[in-house]
Design an enzyme around this catalytic site. Structure first.
Site, short mmCIF file in Angstrom:
data_model
loop_
_atom_site.label_atom_id
_atom_site.label_comp_id
_atom_site.label_asym_id
_atom_site.label_seq_id
_atom_site.Cartn_x
_atom_site.Cartn_y
_atom_site.Cartn_z
N HIS A 1 -5.75 0.17 -2.94
CA HIS A 1 -5.94 -0.66 -1.74
C HIS A 1 -6.01 0.20 -0.48
O HIS A 1 -6.97 0.10 0.31
CB HIS A 1 -4.79 -1.66 -1.64
CG HIS A 1 -4.89 -2.60 -0.50
ND1 HIS A 1 -5.31 -3.90 -0.64
CD2 HIS A 1 -4.61 -2.45 0.83
CE1 HIS A 1 -5.32 -4.50 0.54
NE2 HIS A 1 -4.88 -3.64 1.45
N GLU A 2 -5.02 1.05 -0.29
CA GLU A 2 -4.98 1.86 0.94
C GLU A 2 -6.10 2.89 0.98
O GLU A 2 -6.61 3.21 2.05
CB GLU A 2 -3.61 2.53 1.09
CG GLU A 2 -2.43 1.56 1.18
CD GLU A 2 -2.59 0.52 2.27
OE1 GLU A 2 -3.30 0.78 3.27
OE2 GLU A 2 -2.00 -0.57 2.14
N HIS B 1 -9.12 1.30 2.42
CA HIS B 1 -9.07 1.36 3.88
C HIS B 1 -9.54 2.72 4.38
O HIS B 1 -10.34 2.82 5.32
CB HIS B 1 -7.64 1.13 4.37
CG HIS B 1 -7.22 -0.30 4.44
ND1 HIS B 1 -7.92 -1.26 5.13
CD2 HIS B 1 -6.13 -0.94 3.92
CE1 HIS B 1 -7.30 -2.42 5.03
NE2 HIS B 1 -6.22 -2.25 4.30
N GLU C 1 -10.20 -5.11 5.54
CA GLU C 1 -9.51 -5.59 4.35
C GLU C 1 -10.48 -5.84 3.20
O GLU C 1 -10.12 -5.70 2.03
CB GLU C 1 -8.73 -6.87 4.67
CG GLU C 1 -7.54 -6.67 5.59
CD GLU C 1 -6.50 -5.71 5.05
OE1 GLU C 1 -6.41 -5.56 3.81
OE2 GLU C 1 -5.78 -5.10 5.85
#
Length: 521
Positions: A280-281, A284, A313
């Site tokens: 997830h990060e 980003h 996101e």
């Protein structure tokens, strides 16, 4: 060094120095959330307040207003000299965005800016203690102060808005430009109408959960750290420009044009938590690394910033959910997890895939499955409105949180730590941020559908270990747009359709059927 003769270059110098101060603030924030000792919180608050005051002074000063005005006049002079076609549209858009932010900053009282920075630092420190000890009353006064300050800020900023907006809408603009409560309710209504039924459908098929022996699925912390590093390396992690650390709450931040940071955490009893948080990060960070920071609109300019947090996101959720939770990815990584666990508690690839997609509601947003995640965001969106505009007392937040959690997700948190204290956002006064997470799911699904129309099934590329092909599509179509458009404009430009919940719900319905079918093989 002599001052540049060109007005745009003079403005560039000013913006660059402001960006340097902002990056120092970001570095202190990163340190606060990774390695700073707890006793340093008060002094860190003073440091951040000083920087916030200096940045605000630069962004609202008469000299800055002069520089912006001179650059605008220079642009218009070039246009009138019939050089219009040669004047980059990027320059015009940059100046429009600079002017908008200038007018917003000039509306703010410098004392309020400093007070907010102190309150955010204090709120962060108190939240970490309160969450650790399940002690909401310790945190409540800090939250009440942040709400009061944000209301005051919204009142001051309203004067710079081109259209009338509610206090919550004003605070949401930096995260989701041009968003309104009405539009969010339009997008979220299908989620509230459809997701509970899908959750019930999964709950009625207990075989879907049969692939995971959770008690036997413990992964040693060192193995989890190693898996995270292997994932990053396979997705283009460059240690010369990137750094991963540990924090209480995973996040990503950019400290400079060649300095990208992410954090993760290991959660006991949750063998996939750090791995999926890393995916997830890193999503980003990939987006940050792909933003348009060329010579023409380099780091200080608005066009080099993210389109919106919803788009941001969408990128992190794409890599976490569409890729890392996909069947093809599970097939590739299952042997490595089996080796780390010293056995196969998942019962083969399909069981491992189902374990990555448990599809059952839990109390924690960052650990939530794709079905319940949207409902977690609806909960926070509605509570933010209640706190900021509906008169909900802070003291009543835990009870109201638990009541709405039962209503939306059918469960009650065991404690405030896994309830209203679980997220850091309100501890930093980030009201208006949460809807971007749900918008990210909607945007990700719609972009993925457009991507597959052009390059074929995402799963085919992932199965071949060719995530680079997917990255290249995003780098060509999504990342370069920066602030040239807002989130909804980006979706329409890339996909040819207005943003809708329909692609996301279609994707979820298909995935649920595939997961349920896999349990019967």
């Amino acid at each position: 060094m002599p001052e540049p003769a060109n007005a745009l270059q003079r403005l560039h110098v000013h913006l660059n120095e402001t960006r340097l101060l902002g990056s120092i603030s970001s570095a202190l924030y990163y340190d606060q959330n990774t390695v700073m000792p707890a006793a340093g919180a008060e002094w860190r608050g003073e440091q951040l307040a000083l920087l916030a005051s200096q940045i605000h002074a630069r962004q609202s000063s008469a000299r800055y207003a002069e520089l912006v005005g001179e650059a605008e006049a220079e642009l218009e002079a070039e246009t009138k000299a019939e050089l219009g076609p040669s004047v980059p549209t990027e320059r015009r858009r940059n100046l429009q965005l600079v002017r908008l932010e200038l007018e917003r900053q000039r509306c703010l009282d410098p004392a309020l800016v400093a007070s907010l920075a102190r309150a955010q630092s204090k709120g962060n420190a108190l939240w970490q203690t309160a969450r650790r000890h399940n002690d909401f009353p310790t945190f409540a006064p800090a939250l009440a102060e942040l709400i009061a300050l944000r209301r005051e800020q919204a009142g001051q900023l309203a004067a710079a808005e081109a259209v009338p907006r509610s206090p919550w809408e004003v605070l949401a603009q930096p995260f989701e430009p041009d968003i309104s409560k009405t539009r969010l309710e339009e997008l979220f209504s299908p989620l509230k109408a459809t997701l509970p039924g899908l959750l019930e459908q999964v709950a009625a098929a207990p075989a879907q959960q049969g692939g995971l022996n959770e008690a036997a699925a413990e992964l040693p912390e060192a193995e989890q750290e190693s898996l995270c590093s292997e994932l990053l390396n396979s997705w283009g992690y460059d240690p010369a420009r990137c750094q991963r650390s540990r924090s209480a709450h995973p996040f990503s931040c950019t400290l400079g044009p060649q300095d990208f940071r992410i954090t993760t955490r290991v959660v006991p009893g949750q063998p996939f938590s750090s791995f999926l948080a890393t995916a997830h990060e890193w999503g980003h960070s990939l987006y940050e690394q792909g933003l348009p920071r060329s010579t023409d609109h380099y780091f200080p300019w608005p066009l080099g910033e993210a389109t919106s947090m919803g788009v941001h996101e969408s990128q992190s959720l794409f890599w976490e959910c569409r890729v890392a939770r996909g069947r093809a990815f599970a097939a590739r990584w299952q042997p490595r997890f089996v080796a780390g666990a010293g056995g196969d508690p998942w019962g083969g690839v399909d069981g491992f895939w189902r374990a990555l997609n448990p599809m059952r509601p839990g109390p924690t947003r960052v650990e939530a499955d794709e079905l319940s995640y949207g409902l977690h965001i609806v909960l926070r969106f509605e509570l933010e409105l209640a706190l900021l505009e509906g008169g909900l007392p802070v003291a009543d937040l835990p009870g109201e949180w638990n009541r709405r959690m039962v209503e939306l997700l059918g469960l009650r948190p065991a404690s405030d730590s896994e309830g209203c204290l679980q997220d850091i956002h309100w501890a930093e006064g980030l009201f208006g941020y949460f809807p971007s997470y749900a918008l990210g799911h909607l945007i990700s699904a719609q972009l993925a559908a457009a991507m597959q129309r052009q390059i074929g099934p995402i799963e085919t590329h992932v199965a071949a270990g060719q995530e680079r092909v997917v990255q290249q599509w995003l780098a060509a179509h999504v990342w370069p747009l920066g602030r040239a458009v807002n989130g909804e404009e980006l979706v329409e430009q890339v996909t040819g359709e207005r943003l809708s919940a329909a692609p996301f719900l279609s994707y979820l319905e298909a995935k649920v059927q595939q997961l349920l079918a896999s349990a019967h093989h």
